[in-house]
Design a protein around this motif. Structure first.
Motif, short mmCIF file in Angstrom:
data_model
loop_
_atom_site.label_atom_id
_atom_site.label_comp_id
_atom_site.label_asym_id
_atom_site.label_seq_id
_atom_site.Cartn_x
_atom_site.Cartn_y
_atom_site.Cartn_z
N ALA A 5 0.83 -1.20 0.00
CA ALA A 5 0.00 0.00 0.00
C ALA A 5 0.86 1.25 0.00
O ALA A 5 0.55 2.25 -0.65
CB ALA A 5 -0.92 -0.01 1.21
N LEU A 6 1.99 1.17 0.71
CA LEU A 6 2.89 2.32 0.79
C LEU A 6 3.56 2.59 -0.55
O LEU A 6 3.63 3.74 -1.01
CB LEU A 6 3.95 2.02 1.86
N MET A 7 4.00 1.53 -1.22
CA MET A 7 4.62 1.70 -2.54
C MET A 7 3.59 2.29 -3.51
O MET A 7 3.92 3.17 -4.30
CB MET A 7 5.13 0.36 -3.06
N ALA A 8 2.35 1.79 -3.43
CA ALA A 8 1.30 2.31 -4.30
C ALA A 8 1.05 3.78 -4.00
O ALA A 8 0.86 4.59 -4.91
CB ALA A 8 0.02 1.50 -4.11
N THR A 9 1.05 4.17 -2.72
CA THR A 9 0.74 5.55 -2.35
C THR A 9 1.88 6.50 -2.70
O THR A 9 1.66 7.59 -3.22
CB THR A 9 0.45 5.64 -0.85
N LEU A 10 3.12 6.09 -2.41
CA LEU A 10 4.23 7.00 -2.62
C LEU A 10 4.59 7.15 -4.09
O LEU A 10 4.99 8.22 -4.53
CB LEU A 10 5.46 6.50 -1.86
N PHE A 11 4.47 6.07 -4.86
CA PHE A 11 5.02 6.11 -6.21
C PHE A 11 3.98 5.91 -7.32
O PHE A 11 4.23 6.27 -8.45
CB PHE A 11 6.13 5.08 -6.35
N LEU A 12 2.84 5.31 -7.00
CA LEU A 12 1.84 5.10 -8.05
C LEU A 12 0.58 5.93 -7.80
O LEU A 12 -0.51 5.57 -8.23
CB LEU A 12 1.49 3.62 -8.18
N GLY A 13 0.71 7.03 -7.05
CA GLY A 13 -0.42 7.94 -6.91
C GLY A 13 -1.45 7.55 -5.88
O GLY A 13 -2.47 8.22 -5.76
N GLY A 14 -1.25 6.48 -5.14
CA GLY A 14 -2.23 6.09 -4.12
C GLY A 14 -3.56 5.78 -4.75
O GLY A 14 -3.65 4.98 -5.68
#
Lengths: 425, 118
Positions: A260-269
Motif C-alpha cells: 500500500a505504501l509503494m502504491a501511495t508514494l510512487f503510483l499515486g495512491g
C-alpha cells in the motif's frame, strides 16, 4: 462541502477503525491463500483447493486449526519473552496502515469523511517509526527461544532490517522533496498536481524503495532470517500454533502495508488518471485544483468516485502483493554477505547521491522558472531516467544483461561424443 | 490537532486486544501433552550441544553502529527535504557539506573493512 463534525465524527472514526482493521485482516488472510495458490500455479500444481470453492475458505480453516493446535514452550526458553514476542511483532504490523489514505473523500449527509483512519501531521514518520518496531519482536522471539537457529535468525533479521532501513529512509527523502510535506494525503495530492505519479520523476527512488521494502519484510530474495535451507525456519523455529500464526500474520501484514505504501508514494495512491477525482482540504474547503488566476476549484465528491478510487488503490496494492509472490519464485536467495554488501555498498551510496541530484535538479528548475506541472515532471523524469540508467549500467558491469548474451555456447553432449572421422585418424 | 491522534489510540487498542486475544484463546483451547523430548530445543533432531547464550560475531555490532549514524542522517535530512524549494541554494550547499562529511565516513569505514562480512 464541510468536513464531518460533532457526534457523527466519532461514529465515522469508529466505523473507519473497525472497517479498515477488518479489511487489512481479511486481505492478510487471503494473501496467505494467494501465495499458496500462485506458488502452485507457478510450479504447475494445484495448491489448496478443497476447502470451499477454489479453496476460498482455506484461511478460515487454517485459523481454526492454529487456535486448536497444541503448542510447545521449550523447557529452556525464557517464558515471559517467548510469549510476549509474537504480540510485540503483531501489533506494529496491524497499526501501520492507519496513515495510508485508501480512497477519495466520501460525502455523507453529515459531512465529508476522509477515507483514512488518522490523517496525522507526522504521516510517513509514523510509518517509519512503527515498521522498525517490528524488529524488536523478531529479535526477542529468536533470543527467547533459546535455540541456536532461532537466535541466528533473529540476529540476521536485526542486521538486515536496520541495514535496509537506511536506504529505505533515503529513497523516501526524494519523495518528500517533491511532495513538500510528510503526510500521505499531501503526497497523493502533489502527484495529482504534478500530473504524473512519482514512479516516473523519481524512478531510481522507486527502484531503491521496492528493493528495500522487500528486504524489510524479509521476503525472498532477502529472506535470510528464515532461510529454511540454513536455519530450519529461523527466528520462529520454536513457535507453533497461534504464536506461529502471529508471526505469519505480521509478515503478511507488513507485506500488505509495504504494498500500500509503494502504491501511495510512487503510483499515486488512490489517484486515477485525470483530474476528475482530485480532492484535497485547502483552508477548510475541499478543492480539486487551482485555476490559472490562483482561485480554487471546488471538488465534487461522490460515492461512485470514492468507490472507483478505492478500486484503483486496491488494484495497485494487489499488483505489488502479486509482485512479492512472483519474485519469490523467480529469484534465488542471496548469500548473507551479499545482502549486507548490497545494502551498504550499493543502496546507501546510490540513495545518498540520488537525493543530492534530485535536490539540485529541483532547485535548478525553480531557478529557471519552470512552473510546477507536467513539463516539470517530464524534466525530472529525464534526470531520473539517466540516473537509473547509470545505476543499472554500473550494477550490470557486463555481468547480467550482456553477460548472458555473449556467454560461450555450452557444448552439447553430442559434440563431446568422438566423431567417427576423428576415431579413424 | 490532538484529535487527529484519537483514532490511532483506538486502533492500538483494537490491535493489542487482537494480539493478546489470539495468544490467550489458543492457550486456553489447546491441549497440552508435554514430553521431555517435545520440550527440547529443535535442532533438526540432534540433541542440542552447548548453550545458545554464546558470544556472536562483532560484525553485528558494527552494523548497528553504522545504522545509528546513517539513520540519524536521514532524520536530519527530512526537515530539509520537505522545505527544499523554499530554502534554496545556500542551504543546499550546507546540506551537501553535511552529506560529504558522512560520505567520507562511509568511505573510511569501507576502506577499513568495516563493511566486509566474513
Amino acid at each position: 462541502m464541510e468536513p464531518i463534525s460533532g457526534i457523527w465524527a466519532y461514529v465515522a472514526m469508529t466505523l473507519k477503525v473497525t472497517g479498515i482493521f477488518t479489511l487489512v485482516m481479511i486481505v492478510v488472510a487471503y494473501a496467505t491463500l494467494a501465495e499458496r495458490r500462485v506458488s502452485a500455479w507457478i510450479q504447475d500444481r494445484r495448491g489448496p483447493n478443497r476447502v470451499g470453492p477454489f479453496g476460498l475458505l482455506q484461511p478460515i480453516a487454517d485459523g481454526i486449526k492454529n487456535i486448536l493446535k497444541e503448542e510447545t514452550l521449550p523447557a529452556t526458553a525464557s517464558r515471559v519473552f517467548f510469549v510476549l514476542a509474537p504480540m510485540i511483532v503483531l501489533v506494529p504490523s496491524l497499526v501501520t496502515f492507519a496513515v495510508i489514505p485508501i480512497a477519495a473523500p466520501l460525502p455523507t449527509p453529515a459531512g465529508v469523511v476522509d477515507m483514512i483512519i488518522a490523517d496525522v501531521p507526522i504521516g510517513i514518520l509514523y510509518v517509519l517509526a512503527l515498521s522498525s518496531l517490528a524488529v524488536y519482536g523478531v529479535v526477542l522471539g529468536g533470543w527467547a527461544s533459546n535455540n541456536k537457529y532461532a537466535f541466528l535468525g533473529g540476529l540476521r533479521a536485526s542486521a538486515q532490517m536496520v541495514s535496509y532501513e537506511v536506504a529505505l529512509g533515503l529513497s523516501l527523502i526524494a519523495v518528500l522533496m517533491l511532495a513538500g510535506n510528510v503526510t500521505l494525503t499531501d503526497i497523493v495530492w502533489q502527484q495529482q498536481q504534478l500530473g504524473m505519479w512519482f514512479a516516473f520523476p523519481l524512478s531510481l527512488a522507486f527502484i531503491l524503495f521496492v528493493i528495500s521494502a522487500f528486504a524489510e519484510t524479509n521476503r525472498l530474495p532477502f529472506d535470510m532470517p528464515e532461510a529454511e535451507s540454513e536455519l530450519i525456519t529461523g527466528y520462529h523455529t520454536e513457535y507453533s500454533a497461534m504464536k506461529f500464526s502471529a508471526f505469519m500474520i505480521s509478515e503478511f501484514g507488513h507485506m500488505v502495508t509495504a504494498s500500500a505504501l509503494m502504491a501511495t508514494l510512487f503510483l499515486g495512491g488512490w489517484d486515477l488518471p485525470g483530474s476528475w477525482d482530485n480532492a484535497y482540504w485547502h483552508e477548510g474547503q475541499l478543492i480539486s485544483g487551482f485555476a490559472d488566476d490562483g482561485s480554487v476549484i471546488l471538488a465534487n465528491p461522490a460515492l461512485w468516485k470514492t468507490a472507483a478510487t478505492f478500486a484503483g488503490f486496491a488494484a495497485k496494492t494487489g499488483f505489488f502483493l502479486v509482485l512479492y509472490i512472483w519474485i519469490r519464485w523467480t529469484l534465488p536467495r542471496f548469500r548473507y554477505d551479499q545482502v549486507m554488501a548490497l545494502g551498504w555498498k550499493v543502496m546507501l551510496p546510490t540513495a545518498l547521491a540520488y537525493v543530492m541530484v534530485i535536490a539540485g535538479a529541483i532547485l535548478f528548475l525553480d531557478e529557471v522558472g519552470l512552473d510546477w506541472g507536467f513539463s516539470y515532471g517530464l524534466v525530472l523524469t529525464g534526470v531520473s531516467g539517466l540516473a537509473t540508467f547509470g545505476f543499472m549500467f554500473f550494477l550490470d558491469r557486463g555481468k547480467t544483461i550482456s553477460g548472458a548474451a555473449v556467454k560461450e555456447p555450452q557444448k552439447s553432449r553430442v559434440d563431446r561424443v568422438p566423431q567417427p572421422a576423428a576415431l579413424g585418424e | 490537532m490532538s484529535g487527529a491522534y484519537l483514532p490511532l489510540l483506538l486502533l492500538f487498542g483494537v490491535s493489542i486486544l487482537n494480539a493478546v486475544g489470539m495468544v490467550v484463546t489458543s492457550h486456553i483451547l489447546n491441549p497440552r501433552r508435554d514430553t521431555p523430548q517435545k520440550l527440547m530445543p529443535y535442532e533438526s533432531g540432534m540433541i542440542p550441544l552447548g548453550s545458545t547464550r554464546q558470544r556472536f560475531s562483532v560484525k553485528f555490532y558494527m552494523v548497528a553502529i553504522s545504522f545509528i549514524v546513517f539513520d540519524l542522517e536521514t532524520i536530519f535530512l527530512i526537515p530539509w527535504a520537505v522545505q527544499v524549494r523554499e530554502l534554496g541554494w545556500s542551504v543546499f550547499v550546507a546540506v551537501s557539506l553535511f552529506v560529504v562529511v558522512l560520505a567520507v565516513g562511509l568511505v573510511y569505514e569501507w576502506k577499513k573493512g568495516g563493511l566486509e562480512w566474513g
